[in-house]
Design an enzyme around this catalytic site. Structure first.
Site, PDB file in Angstrom:
ATOM      1  N   GLY A 195       0.817  -1.204   0.000  1.00  7.18           N
ATOM      2  CA  GLY A 195       0.000   0.000   0.000  1.00  7.18           C
ATOM      3  C   GLY A 195       0.856   1.263   0.000  1.00  7.18           C
ATOM      4  O   GLY A 195       0.553   2.244  -0.687  1.00  7.18           O
ATOM      5  N   THR A 196       1.934   1.228   0.746  1.00 10.82           N
ATOM      6  CA  THR A 196       2.815   2.388   0.838  1.00 10.82           C
ATOM      7  C   THR A 196       3.377   2.755  -0.542  1.00 10.82           C
ATOM      8  O   THR A 196       3.406   3.931  -0.913  1.00 10.82           O
ATOM      9  CB  THR A 196       3.967   2.091   1.818  1.00 10.82           C
ATOM     10  OG1 THR A 196       3.399   1.745   3.089  1.00 10.82           O
ATOM     11  CG2 THR A 196       4.880   3.288   1.979  1.00 10.82           C
ATOM     12  N   CYS A 212       2.916   5.341  22.821  1.00 11.60           N
ATOM     13  CA  CYS A 212       3.520   5.690  24.095  1.00 11.60           C
ATOM     14  C   CYS A 212       4.964   5.198  24.176  1.00 11.60           C
ATOM     15  O   CYS A 212       5.686   5.516  25.097  1.00 11.60           O
ATOM     16  CB  CYS A 212       2.705   5.088  25.230  1.00 11.60           C
ATOM     17  SG  CYS A 212       2.566   6.157  26.648  1.00 11.60           S
ATOM     18  N   THR A 222      10.615  -7.302 -11.977  1.00 14.81           N
ATOM     19  CA  THR A 222       9.964  -8.577 -12.274  1.00 14.81           C
ATOM     20  C   THR A 222       8.798  -8.797 -11.319  1.00 14.81           C
ATOM     21  O   THR A 222       8.929  -8.588 -10.109  1.00 14.81           O
ATOM     22  CB  THR A 222      10.987  -9.727 -12.171  1.00 14.81           C
ATOM     23  OG1 THR A 222      12.030  -9.456 -13.110  1.00 14.81           O
ATOM     24  CG2 THR A 222      10.355 -11.070 -12.487  1.00 14.81           C
ATOM     25  N   SER A 263      -3.974  -2.915  -0.538  1.00 17.58           N
ATOM     26  CA  SER A 263      -2.831  -3.718  -0.102  1.00 17.58           C
ATOM     27  C   SER A 263      -3.277  -5.140   0.211  1.00 17.58           C
ATOM     28  O   SER A 263      -4.269  -5.341   0.928  1.00 17.58           O
ATOM     29  CB  SER A 263      -2.216  -3.085   1.141  1.00 17.58           C
ATOM     30  OG  SER A 263      -1.197  -3.925   1.655  1.00 17.58           O
ATOM     31  N   GLY A 264      -2.544  -6.126  -0.304  1.00 15.56           N
ATOM     32  CA  GLY A 264      -2.930  -7.526  -0.145  1.00 15.56           C
ATOM     33  C   GLY A 264      -3.065  -7.979   1.295  1.00 15.56           C
ATOM     34  O   GLY A 264      -4.034  -8.642   1.660  1.00 15.56           O
ATOM     35  N   HIS A 265      -2.096  -7.592   2.145  1.00 20.04           N
ATOM     36  CA  HIS A 265      -2.090  -8.193   3.485  1.00 20.04           C
ATOM     37  C   HIS A 265      -3.182  -7.663   4.401  1.00 20.04           C
ATOM     38  O   HIS A 265      -3.381  -8.176   5.496  1.00 20.04           O
ATOM     39  CB  HIS A 265      -0.701  -8.064   4.135  1.00 20.04           C
ATOM     40  CG  HIS A 265      -0.345  -6.720   4.667  1.00 20.04           C
ATOM     41  ND1 HIS A 265      -0.456  -6.412   6.009  1.00 20.04           N
ATOM     42  CD2 HIS A 265       0.112  -5.610   4.069  1.00 20.04           C
ATOM     43  CE1 HIS A 265      -0.054  -5.164   6.202  1.00 20.04           C
ATOM     44  NE2 HIS A 265       0.298  -4.651   5.038  1.00 20.04           N
TER      45      HIS A 265
HETATM   46  C1  LIG Z   1      -1.749  -0.658   6.206  1.00 18.82           C
HETATM   47  C2  LIG Z   1      -2.115   0.619   5.551  1.00 18.82           C
HETATM   48  C3  LIG Z   1      -1.277   1.205   4.577  1.00 18.82           C
HETATM   49  C4  LIG Z   1       0.067   0.620   4.219  1.00 18.82           C
HETATM   50  O1  LIG Z   1      -0.034  -0.566   3.519  1.00 18.82           O
HETATM   51  P1  LIG Z   1       1.283  -1.515   3.437  1.00 18.82           P
HETATM   52  O2  LIG Z   1       0.891  -2.564   2.458  1.00 18.82           O
HETATM   53  O3  LIG Z   1       1.508  -2.034   4.806  1.00 18.82           O
HETATM   54  O4  LIG Z   1       2.390  -0.656   2.943  1.00 18.82           O
HETATM   55  C5  LIG Z   1      -1.677   2.374   3.987  1.00 18.82           C
HETATM   56  N1  LIG Z   1      -2.853   2.953   4.311  1.00 18.82           N
HETATM   57  C6  LIG Z   1      -3.679   2.430   5.222  1.00 18.82           C
HETATM   58  C7  LIG Z   1      -4.970   3.108   5.527  1.00 18.82           C
HETATM   59  C8  LIG Z   1      -3.338   1.244   5.875  1.00 18.82           C
HETATM   60  O5  LIG Z   1      -4.161   0.741   6.803  1.00 18.82           O
END
Ligand SMILES: *Cc1c(COP(=O)(O)O)cnc(C)c1O
Length: 397
Positions: free
Chosen positions: A71-72, A324, A236, A198-200
């Site tokens: 996602g990043t 924290c 790739t 994002s897949g995970h």
């Molecule tokens: C987890 C998350 C990301 C980042 O995704 P990654 O695949 O971990 O890089 C970005 N935006 C939101 C809202 C997320 O919850």
């Protein structure tokens, strides 16, 4: 290991159906899809299927999907592309409650001559659309607004925002990492230029994601190299990950109903049970526009990290809104932007459910939490029993 996993907004378990499709790619179909021989070509066909499944789940065209590593990467690619495609525009608009993948990129861009407007939210985590409208300028290159917040689950009116922004000829990006698979999203009805997932976060493995780029939207690649992904993302392809993501997207589309009925009911039972059995507890965030799987609850006079440690002794995994660690007394930027008082923000816990959450999981939390909070309050110098000292609770580490 019999964990009670209620931290699905942090990451999810890989669905067994996803693993079944992914393993043969890892084991047998290791060819490079760019190769000229039929062994590689067979892998190319698997990629094509994954792209079609992903597009189908989002109601877009397969050629609008670019596979990424996370996602990043998608967020960085979309925002940097918008700025590079508009070299004479030096202004960007986003919100104070974005994920660090957007927020820290925006902060970095400020050191590179980009002016950033950070939109605030009200005490329920909602945006003010008039403020958003007023923030748009002639030199605004891109607006980036998340679909749903990872900490509170609050859902922004993204189709409406996208329409407002694009009418003015400004590119619009949405970080939909938390929304995909939890609420229906149709790019046929959402005029965004970019959307990221994002897949995970949706039961595929870590290390794969997708970036939607609308046909006709100007695009500048972030990774430059080979011609993979039609020249939009060199490197790739992560073929096992992409095949896994395709299957996860198909399951996500099929699972939307379960998510919004069964999972939502479990979340509501958990939330109502905690709020009614524990005094001085409140919900963070707008209950009317929220993901079905998320609840963020603030417990006054206690520290989130301490709650997590005690929950962990019962095998319960959740997350705290407070940062924290590293000696900082600052609670999460999301709760701060909402103006949640310190005495509450420090004791905020996020429970995030999934299709694998059971009634027994919810029962376990409802059974253990009242005792955990009571125990911590007995120890707290700020508890109601000893009188409110009015200050911030100290971090224990
Ligand atoms: C987890 C998350 C990301 C980042 O995704 P990654 O695949 O971990 O890089 C970005 N935006 C939101 C809202 C997320 O919850």
């Amino acid at each position: 290991m019999n964990e009670i996993y209620l931290d699905n907004n942090a990451t999810t378990r890989v669905a067994p159906e996803v693993l079944d499709e992914m393993l043969p790619v890892l084991r047998d179909h290791y060819g490079n899809p760019s190769s000229m021989h039929s062994f590689g070509g067979g892998v190319g066909a698997l990629l094509k299927k994954a792209r079609e499944r992903t597009a189908e789940a989002l109601s877009c065209r397969p050629d609008e999907i670019v596979f990424t590593s996370c996602g990043t990467e998608g967020d960085n690619t979309a925002i940097l592309s918008a700025l590079r495609a508009n070299p004479d525009k030096k202004h960007m608009v986003t919100t104070r409650v974005e994920h660090p993948a957007v927020l820290n990129l925006a902060k970095h861009l400020e050191t590179r001559g980009v002016e950033v407007t950070y939109l605030g939210v009200d005490d329920a985590g909602r945006l003010d659309l008039d403020e958003l409208r007023r923030s748009l300028r002639k030199d605004t290159a891109v607006v980036s607004v998340m679909y749903a917040n990872n900490e509170t689950g609050v859902v922004f009116p993204v189709p409406e925002i996208a329409d407002m922004v694009r009418r003015r000829g400004i590119l619009f990006h949405t970080d939909a990492v938390q929304a995909v698979g939890k609420i229906p999203i149709s790019l046929a009805d959402l005029p965004a230029d970019f959307l990221v997932l994002s897949g995970h976060k949706l039961h595929a493995p870590k290390g794969v994601g997708a970036l939607y780029v609308r046909r006709g939207t100007p695009f500048r690649p972030f990774l430059i190299g080979g011609h993979q992904e039609r020249g939009r993302r060199a490197g790739t392809e992560n073929t096992p990950g992409i095949v896994a993501l395709g299957k996860a997207m198909e399951l996500a589309a099929m699972g939307i109903v379960d998510e919004n009925t069964r999972v939502r009911a479990l979340r509501d039972r958990l939330e109502a049970g905690l709020l009614s059995s524990i005094p001085d507890s409140v919900r963070n965030g707008d209950p009317d526009n929220r993901l079905p799987n998320t609840t963020s609850i603030a417990f006054k006079y206690v520290e989130g990290e301490a709650i997590l440690l005690l929950l962990d002794t019962f095998g319960i995994c959740a997350s705290s809104g407070s940062a924290c660690t590293s000696g900082s007394l600052e609670p999460s930027h999301v709760l701060r932007a909402m103006g949640v008082p310190f005495t509450y923000a420090h004791g905020s816990i996020r429970f995030s459910l999934s299709r694998y959450t059971t009634d027994a999981d919810v029962d376990a939390v409802l059974r253990e939490m009242p005792g955990i909070i009571a125990r911590l309050r007995e120890m707290s110098p700020f508890s109601a029993a000893t009188g409110d000292a009015g200050g911030k609770p100290a971090c224990t580490r």
